[in-house]
Scaffold this active site. Structure first.
Site, PDB file in Angstrom:
ATOM      1  N   CYS A   2      22.544  -0.275 -42.469  1.00  0.00           N
ATOM      2  CA  CYS A   2      23.092  -1.287 -41.572  1.00  0.00           C
ATOM      3  C   CYS A   2      24.621  -1.223 -41.540  1.00  0.00           C
ATOM      4  CB  CYS A   2      22.704  -2.668 -42.061  1.00  0.00           C
ATOM      5  SG  CYS A   2      20.978  -2.810 -42.481  1.00  0.00           S
ATOM      6  N   ARG A  27      25.861   5.216 -38.832  1.00  0.00           N
ATOM      7  CA  ARG A  27      25.081   4.826 -39.999  1.00  0.00           C
ATOM      8  C   ARG A  27      23.589   4.746 -39.677  1.00  0.00           C
ATOM      9  NH1 ARG A  27      28.587   2.600 -43.759  1.00  0.00           N
ATOM     10  NH2 ARG A  27      27.055   1.229 -44.712  1.00  0.00           N
ATOM     11  N   TRP A  76      19.135  -1.433 -39.753  1.00  0.00           N
ATOM     12  CA  TRP A  76      18.208  -0.312 -39.995  1.00  0.00           C
ATOM     13  C   TRP A  76      17.092  -0.927 -40.815  1.00  0.00           C
ATOM     14  CZ3 TRP A  76      16.608   2.786 -44.269  1.00  0.00           C
ATOM     15  CH2 TRP A  76      16.092   4.045 -43.918  1.00  0.00           C
ATOM     16  N   ASN A 102      23.465  -6.448 -45.292  1.00  0.00           N
ATOM     17  CA  ASN A 102      23.070  -5.054 -45.520  1.00  0.00           C
ATOM     18  C   ASN A 102      22.589  -4.991 -46.961  1.00  0.00           C
ATOM     19  OD1 ASN A 102      22.909  -2.317 -45.936  1.00  0.00           O
ATOM     20  ND2 ASN A 102      25.119  -1.953 -45.797  1.00  0.00           N
ATOM     21  N   GLY A 103      21.399  -4.457 -47.202  1.00  0.00           N
ATOM     22  CA  GLY A 103      20.871  -4.361 -48.567  1.00  0.00           C
ATOM     23  C   GLY A 103      19.507  -5.004 -48.669  1.00  0.00           C
ATOM     24  N   GLU A 483      18.411  23.956 -47.679  1.00  0.00           N
ATOM     25  CA  GLU A 483      19.270  23.209 -46.762  1.00  0.00           C
ATOM     26  C   GLU A 483      18.957  23.564 -45.306  1.00  0.00           C
ATOM     27  OE1 GLU A 483      21.022  20.720 -46.990  1.00  0.00           O
ATOM     28  OE2 GLU A 483      22.412  20.736 -45.317  1.00  0.00           O
ATOM     29  N   LYS A 487      17.820  20.811 -42.569  1.00  0.00           N
ATOM     30  CA  LYS A 487      18.554  20.585 -41.318  1.00  0.00           C
ATOM     31  C   LYS A 487      17.605  20.702 -40.124  1.00  0.00           C
ATOM     32  CE  LYS A 487      22.360  19.264 -42.332  1.00  0.00           C
ATOM     33  NZ  LYS A 487      21.802  18.762 -43.508  1.00  0.00           N
ATOM     34  N   GLU A 490      15.129  17.598 -40.032  1.00  0.00           N
ATOM     35  CA  GLU A 490      15.701  16.274 -39.760  1.00  0.00           C
ATOM     36  C   GLU A 490      16.256  16.161 -38.333  1.00  0.00           C
ATOM     37  OE1 GLU A 490      19.006  15.132 -42.274  1.00  0.00           O
ATOM     38  OE2 GLU A 490      19.840  17.136 -42.226  1.00  0.00           O
ATOM     39  N   HIS A 506       2.707  32.893 -54.293  1.00  0.00           N
ATOM     40  CA  HIS A 506       1.930  32.021 -55.174  1.00  0.00           C
ATOM     41  C   HIS A 506       1.261  30.894 -54.401  1.00  0.00           C
ATOM     42  CE1 HIS A 506       3.346  34.190 -58.658  1.00  0.00           C
ATOM     43  NE2 HIS A 506       4.577  34.117 -58.162  1.00  0.00           N
ATOM     44  N   LYS A 602      22.911   7.233 -42.270  1.00  0.00           N
ATOM     45  CA  LYS A 602      23.972   8.050 -42.866  1.00  0.00           C
ATOM     46  C   LYS A 602      24.143   7.751 -44.344  1.00  0.00           C
ATOM     47  CE  LYS A 602      27.304  10.988 -42.846  1.00  0.00           C
ATOM     48  NZ  LYS A 602      26.834  12.390 -42.935  1.00  0.00           N
TER      49      LYS A 602
HETATM   50  C1  F6R Z   1      20.983  15.428 -44.801  1.00  0.00           C
HETATM   51  C2  F6R Z   1      21.684  14.289 -45.343  1.00  0.00           C
HETATM   52  C3  F6R Z   1      21.108  13.592 -46.525  1.00  0.00           C
HETATM   53  C4  F6R Z   1      22.232  13.228 -47.512  1.00  0.00           C
HETATM   54  C5  F6R Z   1      21.658  12.362 -48.647  1.00  0.00           C
HETATM   55  C6  F6R Z   1      22.689  12.071 -49.714  1.00  0.00           C
HETATM   56  O1  F6R Z   1      21.651  15.948 -43.700  1.00  0.00           O
HETATM   57  O2  F6R Z   1      22.698  13.889 -44.836  1.00  0.00           O
HETATM   58  O3  F6R Z   1      20.123  14.350 -47.141  1.00  0.00           O
HETATM   59  O4  F6R Z   1      22.783  14.406 -48.010  1.00  0.00           O
HETATM   60  O5  F6R Z   1      21.180  11.158 -48.110  1.00  0.00           O
HETATM   61  O6  F6R Z   1      23.780  11.410 -49.178  1.00  0.00           O
HETATM   62  P1  F6R Z   1      25.143  11.306 -49.968  1.00  0.00           P
HETATM   63  O7  F6R Z   1      25.701  12.673 -50.098  1.00  0.00           O
HETATM   64  O8  F6R Z   1      25.996  10.406 -49.125  1.00  0.00           O
HETATM   65  O9  F6R Z   1      24.823  10.724 -51.320  1.00  0.00           O
END
Ligand code: F6R
Length: 607
Positions: A2, A27, A76, A102-103, A483, A487, A490, A506, A602
């Protein structure tokens, strides 16, 4: 997660709040709302979906009376579906208080039982509506709303960043935080409180990073920061933000993600700033700490992948044994067996990820020094760590992390070189050679990125309709395979799995058929012959292979993608943007919301 903004000043407050919310859109959110006072009442307008829907409603709202104090929220969903009745702000039963939050209030069900017994009714499923009614209830026996607010917060267990407005005090905003970000912005004749700095950056660069267990009361011209415990005043240092809105805007790119991928050469340059002296690495932040006997790296998502990549360098160059663990697992381990001189490194772009923060606290409780590697200055992890290294990557707006990973990799490389000096793991000459390669990366990437983008676009057209993907890598390329898969899934919602290439036979290889392609990191390093064997195994099952490789290697695969050659493991700095660009292009071609993929936020401030 949020986004929150509160404003008290001299401008029309609703547009300031809406624009602030827009700058917090990165966010992630599914509904939005604002509250403001006027004609002796508190007005609340909420809408599901994007901010445009809220603006549309505000345009039809007869009561818009140009207030100069307002607060807003992008939600969110955590408690209850993303529908209007659950959107914030929430009001207390008598309509005297409005709150954005938020929380998560963990004991909200117990608190609700008490309130229901007293006759309170609830129109949403949220914990926030419980909290705002608890304040109304506590106000009956409190000298003022501030005391009632503090008392209710002391009873609430969990995480929160909250703003509160009281009908009786039209120009006042109360706010408080506990394990969720909240920053106070000091303007001239106007004050702000928000989840992140861009929300108010066009108006002021002066900020106070509020801490857990603090309440602030602000008006247009005054503010007080108080301890939640006993409402004692607290004096804070005022910080000045060095970056500007330009750094938080798209600068002509189609998406923030694309801009941030192309920013990686600059991110590497900035990461070096202040970290070199007489041809060697200096990391003053680490001088007071011993070289760890063993390092536990703890992080989530992309930051976790950086940690896995960094392990190779820390072990190989600095001879520091490393364990890497996902924060949500680490925090609930029944016993983490630390030895003397162990150290924990938490990696987090946002510095607010709930699981990573909890892991940090758990490690500190065991008396182990915790080093934070963060991007967001003044974030919770940065403040609570025993020492912090900032990645200096600037704000990352796109929900999917790109340049942050590059900056984390750079810092891990610098840490490995720094500890290699103290541990005598590398000679000065070896360190200088490696540093020269790192220092050459910005130019190399600047030159290579346009062609890589073009190749990513070509391949995306061919593979965008695919429903499944494997990403394979070995050694330092294995974290990059993870990674790449993250990517792709997501952003484009295509199922993708990252695997250690040697693990394919395996079990996972059973999935291979002509419609299930494999993206192989086949860079020119010592493990290449092994990777080629794994690739051949996939092809033997009619699997199509895209090989991300270097010029001059004899590959017989469906698609070859050649990128500039660098010695391993530094080649990861070139492979990473290739993977990012491929996912970006597939998602954009499929018409997905690249900067705000569905269901993602985010900054993940809930566990
Ligand atoms: C993927 C992504 C998430 C963050 C994860 C950790 O693109 O953005 O997997 O890497 O939520 O976030 P931070 O680095 O802010 O702790």
């Amino acid at each position: 997660m949020c986004g929150i903004i509160g404003y008290a000043g001299h401008r029309p407050a609703v547009p300031v709040v809406i624009e602030g919310l827009r700058r917090l859109e990165y966010r992630g959110y599914d509904s939005a709302g604002v509250a403001f006072s006027g004609h002796g009442n508190l007005h609340v307008v909420r809408a599901t979906g994007k901010l445009a829907a809220l603006e549309e409603k505000l345009a039809h709202e007869e009561s818009v009376i140009t207030p100069t104090c307002a607060m807003g929220h992008t939600r969110w969903a955590t408690h209850g579906a993303p529908v209007e009745r659950n959107a914030h702000p929430h009001c207390s039963n008598d309509g005297s208080l409005a709150m954005v939050h938020n929380g998560i209030i963990e004991n909200f069900q117990e608190l609700k039982v008490e309130l229901v017994a007293k006759g309170y009714t609830f129109s949403s499923e949220t914990d926030t509506e419980v909290l705002v009614n608890l304040i109304e209830e506590r106000r009956k026996n409190a000298p003022d709303v501030l005391h009632a607010f503090a008392e209710a917060l002391r009873e609430a267990h969990g995480t929160y960043a909250v703003c509160l407005m009281d009908r009786a005090e039209p120009g006042v905003i109360y706010a408080a935080r506990m394990s969720a970000p909240l920053i106070f912005g000091l303007g001239t004749g106007e004050n702000f409180v928000a989840s992140d700095i861009p929300a108010f950056l066009p108006f002021t660069r002066k900020v106070i990073f509020l801490e857990d267990g603090e309440i602030v009361r602000l008006t247009a011209t005054t503010y007080e920061v108080l301890h939640l415990e006993d409402l004692r005043p607290k004096v804070h240092e005022i910080h000045t933000i060095a970056w500007d809105m330009q750094a938080a805007q798209k600068s002509g790119y189609r998406h923030f993600m694309l801009k941030e991928i192309f920013e990686q050469p600059r991110v590497i340059l900035d990461g070096f700033a202040g970290r070199m002296h007489e041809g060697d690495v200096v990391l003053k932040e680490l001088d007071a700490l011993p070289v760890p006997r063993r390092l536990h790296i703890v992080a989530c998502g992309t930051s976790y992948h950086s940690g896995l990549w960094g392990r190779h360098l820390l072990e190989h160059w600095a001879h520091v044994p490393v364990q890497v663990e996902i924060a949500s697992e680490f925090r609930y381990r029944e016993a983490v067996l630390f030895d003397k001189d162990d150290m924990v490194l938490v990696i987090s772009q946002s510095g607010e990820t709930a699981d990573t923060l909890a892991a940090l606290r758990a490690a500190k409780k065991c008396g182990v020094p915790v080093l934070g590697l963060c991007n967001v200055v003044g974030s919770s992890i940065a403040r609570e760590a025993s020492a912090v290294l900032y990645t200096q990557a600037g704000p990352e707006i796109s929900v999917a992390s790109t340049k942050a990973m590059c900056s984390q990799m750079l810092m891990l490389a610098l840490m490995a070189l720094y500890w290699a000096r103290r541990n005598e793991g590398m000679t000065l000459q070896e360190r200088r050679t490696t540093l020269a390669l790192l220092a050459g990366l910005p130019d190399l990437l600047d030159a290579a990125l346009p062609a890589m983008h073009q190749r990513a676009r070509e391949l995306s057209r061919k593979y965008a309709q695919t429903r499944n993907f494997f990403y394979l890598g070995r050694g330092h390329c294995y974290p990059l395979a993870l990674e790449g898969a993250l990517k792709l899934k997501e952003l484009s919602y295509i199922h993708a799995e990252g695997y250690a290439a040697g693990e394919m036979k395996h079990g996972p290889i059973a999935l291979i058929d002509p419609s299930f392609p494999t993206f192989v990191l086949a860079l020119d390093d010592a493990l290449l012959p092994k990777v080629v064997s794994n690739m051949v195994e996939v092809q033997a099952r009619q699997g199509k292979v895209i090989a991300l490789t270097n010029e001059g290697l004899d590959m017989h695969v469906e698609d070859i993608w050649e990128i500039p050659r660098l010695p391993s493991p530094l080649a990861g700095f070139v492979a990473l943007p290739a993977l990012q660009l491929f996912s970006y292009e597939v998602a954009d071609y499929l018409g997905k919301d690249v900067d705000q993929p569905r269901n993602l936020a985010k900054s993940v401030t809930v566990e």
